[in-house]
Design an enzyme around this catalytic site. Structure first.
Site, short mmCIF file in Angstrom:
data_model
loop_
_atom_site.label_atom_id
_atom_site.label_comp_id
_atom_site.label_asym_id
_atom_site.label_seq_id
_atom_site.Cartn_x
_atom_site.Cartn_y
_atom_site.Cartn_z
N LYS A 40 7.64 -3.04 -1.66
CA LYS A 40 6.31 -3.41 -2.14
C LYS A 40 6.36 -3.78 -3.62
O LYS A 40 7.28 -3.36 -4.34
CB LYS A 40 5.36 -2.21 -1.97
N ARG A 70 3.35 1.53 12.27
CA ARG A 70 3.28 1.28 13.71
C ARG A 70 4.58 1.67 14.41
O ARG A 70 4.59 2.02 15.58
CB ARG A 70 2.88 -0.18 13.96
N1 BES Z 1 0.68 1.61 4.36
C1 BES Z 1 0.59 0.20 4.47
C2 BES Z 1 -0.83 -0.30 4.69
C3 BES Z 1 -1.81 -0.10 3.59
C4 BES Z 1 -1.64 -0.74 2.37
C5 BES Z 1 -2.91 0.67 3.81
C6 BES Z 1 -2.56 -0.57 1.39
C7 BES Z 1 -3.84 0.83 2.82
C8 BES Z 1 -3.66 0.22 1.61
C9 BES Z 1 1.41 -0.33 5.63
O1 BES Z 1 2.54 0.42 5.92
C10 BES Z 1 1.82 -1.70 5.28
O2 BES Z 1 2.45 -1.88 4.27
N2 BES Z 1 1.45 -2.68 6.08
C11 BES Z 1 1.73 -4.04 5.82
C12 BES Z 1 2.10 -4.69 7.12
C13 BES Z 1 2.67 -6.07 6.98
C14 BES Z 1 4.04 -6.00 6.35
C15 BES Z 1 2.76 -6.69 8.36
C16 BES Z 1 0.49 -4.69 5.22
O3 BES Z 1 -0.61 -4.34 5.63
O4 BES Z 1 0.64 -5.50 4.32
ZN ZN Z 2 4.25 -0.15 4.77
#
Ligand code: BES
Ligand code: ZN
Ligand code: ZN
Length: 457
Positions: A237, A311
């Protein structure tokens, strides 16, 4: 507790709770001096406002407090940290606030995450008559505060092991059975997806499990995403994206909060709580984009992005939950940024195939000021998560409908006939409101409790 259940209120300062209409009606009947003083203060009964009124001796005589409506769960929340230290009680002169809402709103109004930085002053104390309603309000506040504390605790002090300890404590408090499968034992006991995501961290991944209740009651499973820190993995990230990721176990924290309520209020259900607890870390042995991972269910997941880890760990937990054929599975997860883009911080996304259940939960959420919004498990988008070398990919082919893609992914691990609710939540207040400081937040657990009470009463 900043709410004390007592019958005698001698020496406590009276609080007169009013809304604008009640204040308009009451004002002309007050002594002229009080009317003038309240007018000078600009008090009109507006929600979350208050006015201190001195007695003849110049000491605090009474408090006028503005509220939105009597049954608002945060009706009195603006008071405990703002009123002078001391004891208060609700005067019969004001509107009657139900004991549940009075207890809960006061207790949460006093909430502060004080693990590191102590409070600057003790909160004001509310004396309330003892009773089942007041106790329910306190149980709600206790569960919500515990959920917030878990989310607020930084990842350094809330890793998979500490999350397991927190779950063990909840189990002990309520007479539930606690167990966990840790590290390589996950592979032996066929939880390969949880292991794959968590194996790169120095702190061992695990599946935490609580069981509670009598065998004669219907089984309800709560599954919570317990990613104690989400770096994104090799698909790292950005600094901004990572900043709040201590809260990526918010689903687990909410599942534990709801479980505590179910057990404290002794709902006639049997409860199984499942928390895949991992840290999504970067190391030489981290799972990679392009890897294909076997799951407990036997389906192969192609990893499109290591940041879509929630997921992946939930897939094994949902498959395991389904093996017990519960009456209902509810999973709670800080699963996608896309759900936040769609609905913002305050509105968790609810996924269910059943329109009537969706409607019922949305209505309950609005009524209880613990909202969520129904989104579709849009089957035509399933082909967007198809994999050419595995069964499904953990990212959609496009960036569109990210929250739906994640929900559809989870649906592969829940049998067709299994009743299941998926909630994609934020678990965080990004803006302070009375009784709801910026930081970790319990979301949907009061609504889910009410739903379970109605359904299994
Ligand atoms: N934990 C995050 C989702 C999230 C981010 C929730 C910020 C609340 C606030 C999750 O694991 C994630 O990073 N999801 C990605 C998925 C993508 C790579 C398909 C997302 O939502 O960007
Ligand atoms: Zn994530
Ligand atoms: Zn995550």
């Amino acid at each position: 507790m900043t709410v004390q259940l007592k019958t005698s209120v001698a020496r406590a300062t009276p609080i007169i709770a009013v809304d604008r209409a009640a204040f308009k009606a009451l004002a002309p009947k007050l002594p002229k001096a009080t009317q003038n003083w309240l007018a000078t203060c600009g008090f009109s009964g507006a929600p979350d406002s208050f006015a201190l009124v001195p007695g003849a001796d110049g000491k605090l005589g009474q408090v006028f407090a503005g509220i939105g409506h009597v049954a608002h769960p945060f009706a009195l929340a603006a008071l405990p940290k703002a009123l002078p230290e001391g004891q208060y009680h609700l005067s019969d002169e004001g509107l009657a606030i139900p004991a549940e809402q009075a207890a809960m709103s006061w207790e949460l109004g006093a909430y502060q995450f004080d693990l590191y930085k102590p409070r600057s002053r003790p909160a004001a104390v509310l004396l309330l008559a003892p009773g089942a309603e007041a106790e329910r309000g306190l149980a709600l506040a206790t569960a919500i505060s515990a959920t917030r504390d878990l989310v607020n605790t930084p990842a350094e002090h809330m890793g998979p092991e500490e999350l397991a300890q927190a779950a063990a404590l909840v189990a002990k408090q309520h007479g539930a059975k606690f167990k966990q499968i840790v590290g390589d034992a996950l592979l032996k006991q066929n939880f390969p997806a949880i292991h794959a995501v968590g194996r790169a961290a120095t702190r061992a991944p695990r599946l935490i499990e609580l069981n509670w209740g009598s065998a004669k009651h219907p089984l309800v499973s709560l599954v919570g995403k317990g990613v104690c820190f989400d770096t994104g993995g090799l698909d790292l990230k950005s600094a901004e994206g990572m900043r709040q990721m201590k809260k990526d176990m918010g689903g687990a924290a909410n599942a534990l909060g709801l479980a505590a309520l179910i057990m404290a209020l002794k709902l006639p259900v049997r409860l199984q709580v499942l928390i895949p607890a991992v840290e999504n870390a970067v190391a030489g042995n981290a799972y990679r984009p392009g890897d294909v991972i076997k799951t407990r269910k036997g389906l192969h997941i192609e990893i499109g992005n290591t940041d879509a880890e929630g997921r992946v760990v939930l897939s094994d937990a949902l498959a395991y939950a389904s093996e017990h054929k519960p009456e209902l599975i509810i999973d709670l997860a800080t699963l996608t940024g896309a759900a936040r883009v769609a609905l913002g911080a305050q509105l968790p996304a609810l996924f269910t195939k059943h329109m009537d259940t969706g409607r019922e939960l949305v209505d309950l959420g609005l009524k209880l000021d613990d909202p969520l919004w129904h989104m579709p498990l849009w089957a035509p988008y399933q082909e967007g998560i198809a994999s050419s070398i595995g069964d499904i990919v953990n990212t959609g082919r496009s960036a569109l409908a990210g929250a739906i893609n994640a929900a559809l992914f989870l649906e592969y691990f829940v049998p067709e006939q299994q009743d299941w609710l998926h909630i994609d939540l934020f678990a965080w207040n990004d803006q302070a409101r009375a009784g709801r400081p910026v930081g970790g937040e319990a979301q949907t657990i009061r609504t889910l409790l009410a739903y379970l009470e109605e359904r299994f009463a």
